[in-house]
Design an enzyme around this catalytic site. Sequence first.
Site, mmCIF file in Angstrom:
data_model
loop_
_atom_site.group_PDB
_atom_site.id
_atom_site.type_symbol
_atom_site.label_atom_id
_atom_site.label_comp_id
_atom_site.label_asym_id
_atom_site.label_seq_id
_atom_site.Cartn_x
_atom_site.Cartn_y
_atom_site.Cartn_z
ATOM 1 C CB THR A 125 -2.991 -44.093 27.505
ATOM 2 O OG1 THR A 125 -3.656 -42.891 27.873
ATOM 3 C CG2 THR A 125 -1.899 -44.339 28.542
ATOM 4 C CG ASP A 126 -4.443 -39.249 25.716
ATOM 5 O OD1 ASP A 126 -4.583 -39.952 26.731
ATOM 6 O OD2 ASP A 126 -5.362 -38.539 25.254
ATOM 7 C CD GLU A 127 -4.913 -40.964 31.288
ATOM 8 O OE1 GLU A 127 -4.440 -40.952 32.432
ATOM 9 O OE2 GLU A 127 -6.071 -41.306 31.036
ATOM 10 C CE1 TYR A 149 -3.495 -46.775 32.619
ATOM 11 C CE2 TYR A 149 -4.119 -44.459 32.446
ATOM 12 C CZ TYR A 149 -3.977 -45.706 31.875
ATOM 13 O OH TYR A 149 -4.305 -45.899 30.566
ATOM 14 C CE LYS A 153 -0.980 -48.471 28.854
ATOM 15 N NZ LYS A 153 -1.234 -49.869 28.380
HETATM 16 P P1 TYD Z 1 -11.841 -41.115 33.058
HETATM 17 O O1 TYD Z 1 -12.953 -41.644 32.228
HETATM 18 O O2 TYD Z 1 -11.563 -41.782 34.360
HETATM 19 O O3 TYD Z 1 -10.556 -41.079 32.135
HETATM 20 P P2 TYD Z 1 -9.120 -40.324 32.332
HETATM 21 O O4 TYD Z 1 -8.984 -39.852 33.709
HETATM 22 O O5 TYD Z 1 -8.180 -41.402 32.027
HETATM 23 O O6 TYD Z 1 -9.111 -39.232 31.334
HETATM 24 O O7 TYD Z 1 -12.152 -39.584 33.365
HETATM 25 C C1 TYD Z 1 -12.357 -38.659 32.326
HETATM 26 C C2 TYD Z 1 -12.533 -37.288 32.940
HETATM 27 O O8 TYD Z 1 -13.758 -37.243 33.665
HETATM 28 C C3 TYD Z 1 -11.451 -36.920 33.958
HETATM 29 O O9 TYD Z 1 -11.110 -35.547 33.807
HETATM 30 C C4 TYD Z 1 -12.107 -37.170 35.308
HETATM 31 C C5 TYD Z 1 -13.567 -36.897 35.041
HETATM 32 N N1 TYD Z 1 -14.525 -37.722 35.821
HETATM 33 C C6 TYD Z 1 -15.578 -37.096 36.515
HETATM 34 O O10 TYD Z 1 -15.739 -35.844 36.515
HETATM 35 N N2 TYD Z 1 -16.458 -37.877 37.211
HETATM 36 C C7 TYD Z 1 -16.337 -39.250 37.250
HETATM 37 O O11 TYD Z 1 -17.152 -39.916 37.922
HETATM 38 C C8 TYD Z 1 -15.255 -39.878 36.528
HETATM 39 C C9 TYD Z 1 -15.091 -41.368 36.550
HETATM 40 C C10 TYD Z 1 -14.380 -39.060 35.821
#
Ligand code: TYD
Length: 342
Positions: A125-127, A149, A153
């Site tokens: 992942t890019d993370e 997490y 990774k």
């Molecule tokens: P997510 O889909 O969990 O992926 P990641 O954190 O790996 O990028 O979240 C994407 C973005 O959306 C992240 O900045 C957190 C935000 N988010 C919300 O604002 N509300 C939510 O209910 C969720 C699950 C994520």
Amino acid sequence: MNLLVCGGAGFIGSNYCRYVLRTVPEDRIVILDALTYAGHRSTIEDVLATGRAEFVHGRIEDRDRVRQILTEHRIDAIVNFAAETHNDRSLLGAEEFLRTNVLGVQSLLDACLDSGVQRMVQVSTDEVYGSIGSGKWTEESPLLPNTPYSASKAAGDLLCRAAFVTYGTPVLVTRGGNTYGPYQYPEKLIPFFCTRLLTGKKAPLYGEGEQVREWIHVDDHCAAIDTVLRKGVPGEAYNISDANERQNREVAAKILEALGMDESRIKRIPDPRKGAHDQRYSMDSSKVRALGWEPQVPFEEGLRQTVNWYRENERWWRPIVESEPYRRFVERFYGPVLGEDL
Ligand code: TYD
């Protein structure tokens, strides 16, 4: 080729199986999946029905099991999607993340050593790069993960590098952006919002919704992984991105639009990730593009299709969102911030 797809009953893994079955008629697939909370038999019904894929229930950390599969099925290549992937869950407890994302990867790398496996792709992942204010990460950028997490990774990525340097294990790493599409477990932003909105609930936007993610459709992500598998150089890492940066609030607005709903259905909540919330992800993906890959699905179209898929496939997600473990997670993580809107 005979492919072992680890984590093939999950979101990107199952879509990858569909992609291979569609595009490479001679390939056969063995899916190894632990069916933890995020993997479901119902996700791969159609894949297994083709007769070109079979399912084995098990964990990638189970070294004996993995070795047995490699020999029994004469596996040529491994593509590893098996992972714990949700940042919010990793904030509640990181142990499972280390087990699968670190020990599991080492188990696969070790199994490659004494088998006929010619290639392994580790899907990452890019993370792992952390967060970037401006500019883009290349594959040479330092790994600076900010959550349990993403740290797990990053550890997996580094174990792949170490296996290549030490033993010449033919492993390649892909680092994909935020992926969306059918069959995504309803805990990530897009499917979480869709399923909550479709069940009459409010969707929680963290903070001001100003974080930026680089979204890619799952079909494009799978095509890129397959390109790396067949054309990439062992020992190398490849960024996979669609150069499609969006703020969370823009994504939320587009989901509402596709569902014909208004802003009142969004609830802004204090950011539950606190310091662990990465502000922006952005990658340079010219390396994978040089192998001949290009994304095909425009975001607006892909998002509309995805929202429609959730609208039409309640049969798939309803049992998940009504299950006890899912409700427990939502209550535990969102209870304190959503209150009566839970
Ligand atoms: P997510 O889909 O969990 O992926 P990641 O954190 O790996 O990028 O979240 C994407 C973005 O959306 C992240 O900045 C957190 C935000 N988010 C919300 O604002 N509300 C939510 O209910 C969720 C699950 C994520």
